[in-house]
Design an enzyme around this catalytic site. Structure first.
Site, short mmCIF file in Angstrom:
data_model
loop_
_atom_site.label_atom_id
_atom_site.label_comp_id
_atom_site.label_asym_id
_atom_site.label_seq_id
_atom_site.Cartn_x
_atom_site.Cartn_y
_atom_site.Cartn_z
N LYS A 55 50.61 46.38 48.00
CA LYS A 55 50.12 47.57 48.69
C LYS A 55 51.25 48.57 48.94
O LYS A 55 51.04 49.79 48.89
CB LYS A 55 49.43 47.18 49.99
CG LYS A 55 48.12 46.42 49.77
CD LYS A 55 47.16 47.18 48.86
CE LYS A 55 45.81 46.48 48.72
NZ LYS A 55 44.89 47.21 47.81
N ASP B 250 37.59 46.81 31.47
CA ASP B 250 38.60 45.94 32.06
C ASP B 250 39.90 46.73 32.08
O ASP B 250 40.52 46.95 31.03
CB ASP B 250 38.75 44.66 31.23
CG ASP B 250 39.72 43.67 31.85
OD1 ASP B 250 40.53 44.07 32.69
OD2 ASP B 250 39.67 42.48 31.46
N THR C 169 32.50 44.84 53.04
CA THR C 169 32.08 44.66 51.65
C THR C 169 31.35 43.33 51.50
O THR C 169 31.37 42.48 52.40
CB THR C 169 33.31 44.67 50.72
OG1 THR C 169 34.14 43.54 51.06
CG2 THR C 169 34.11 45.95 50.86
N TYR D 105 50.63 40.32 48.84
CA TYR D 105 49.69 41.40 49.17
C TYR D 105 50.45 42.59 49.76
O TYR D 105 50.20 43.74 49.40
CB TYR D 105 48.66 40.86 50.16
CG TYR D 105 47.51 41.78 50.47
CD1 TYR D 105 46.66 42.24 49.46
CD2 TYR D 105 47.22 42.16 51.78
CE1 TYR D 105 45.58 43.06 49.74
CE2 TYR D 105 46.13 42.97 52.07
CZ TYR D 105 45.33 43.43 51.05
OH TYR D 105 44.26 44.25 51.34
#
Length: 266
Positions: free
Chosen positions: A178, A70, A209, A174
């Site tokens: 990025k 993790d 994916t 988001y």
């Protein structure tokens, strides 16, 4: 020259798995990390575990090493890097792919993902920055000594074009995360250039994916890429003897595919 050694984070499935297997096909030893495990249980309803990815790397022709990790836990990441140094002795490629920001989307949260930012849950910040941007920073910092000691080494941080130019179809958070990854890749390139370590941000397009294909009805997949295709591009990038000339850039999978004569689609 010994076997090339890579670490691909977040490789239970998706882009990470595609990259790991492509590197295996190119003869690399690939350490693959993730939280989904055959032995300890999966964190998702989607298929894939670190052990299955490591097995696929080996079947492809490389050597896969699975580690349940993790990357939000610095101690686990430090232990991983210590194992790589003790058992492999070097690290030529780090692929920062782990990204917790898609977890709620992969669990079915399409409406939440496309909602205005003021309607999205605040804890998406932790998902994208703690389990994404911060994890990339910590992993790279802990791997820096190994990378600096290995000729021709590189860091590839998987990002997205929205980091370079905001796309209103994507959320505010988001876009911020990025953009942070893109700047991280540039800053690392500057910091490690003297040691001969390249650092780039990689911008895949729409990749088929397991998570993305859940929402195929909402998407135009005509120009999409496969995880395996993205992986072949990364393998070609890692083999580029002029890679340092690209250091500090944010590069799309499509432009690299053209550079190396790789088809990212199939």
């Amino acid at each position: 020259m010994g076997t090339n050694v890579a670490l691909v984070t977040g490789a239970s499935r998706g882009v990470g798995r595609g990259v790991a297997v492509a590197l295996g096909a190119a003869g690399w030893q690939v350490w693959v990390t993730g939280r989904s495990s055959t032995r300890h249980g999966s964190t998702s309803h989607l298929p894939g575990t670190v052990e299955k990815t490591a097995d696929a790397v080996t079947v492809a022709g490389g050597v896969g090493v699975a580690v349940v990790c993790d990357h939000r836990d610095d101690a686990q990441t430090r232990s991983l890097v210590q194992r790589i140094e003790a058992e492999s002795g070097s690290l030529r490629l780090l692929v920062n792919n782990v990204w917790g920001g898609y977890e709620r989307l992969n669990a079915g949260g399409w409406t939440e993902w496309t909602a205005p930012f003021w309607q999205q849950p605040i804890h998406l910040w932790e998902s994208m920055f703690d389990a994404g941007v911060r994890a990339h920073y910590v992993t790279t910092a802990l791997c820096a000594d190994l990378l600096r000691r290995t000729a021709g080494s590189a860091v590839v941080t998987v990002s997205m074009e929205v980091g370079s130019a905001h796309d209103p179809r994507h959320g505010v958070l988001y876009s911020m995360a990025k953009a942070a990854d893109d700047r991280f890749a540039l800053a690392v390139a500057v910091a490690l250039r003297e040691a001969g370590v390249a650092s780039v941000a990689l911008h895949p397009g729409l990749v088929r994916t397991e998570g993305v294909m859940q929402f195929a009805e909402h998407l135009d997949l005509a120009a999409s890429e496969s995880p395996q295709g993205v992986g072949r591009v990364v393998a070609a990038l890692a083999a580029d003897t002029q890679l340092l000339e690209l250091s500090g850039q944010a590069l799309t999978v499509r432009e690299l595919a053209e550079r190396y004569g790789v088809d990212p689609g199939p």
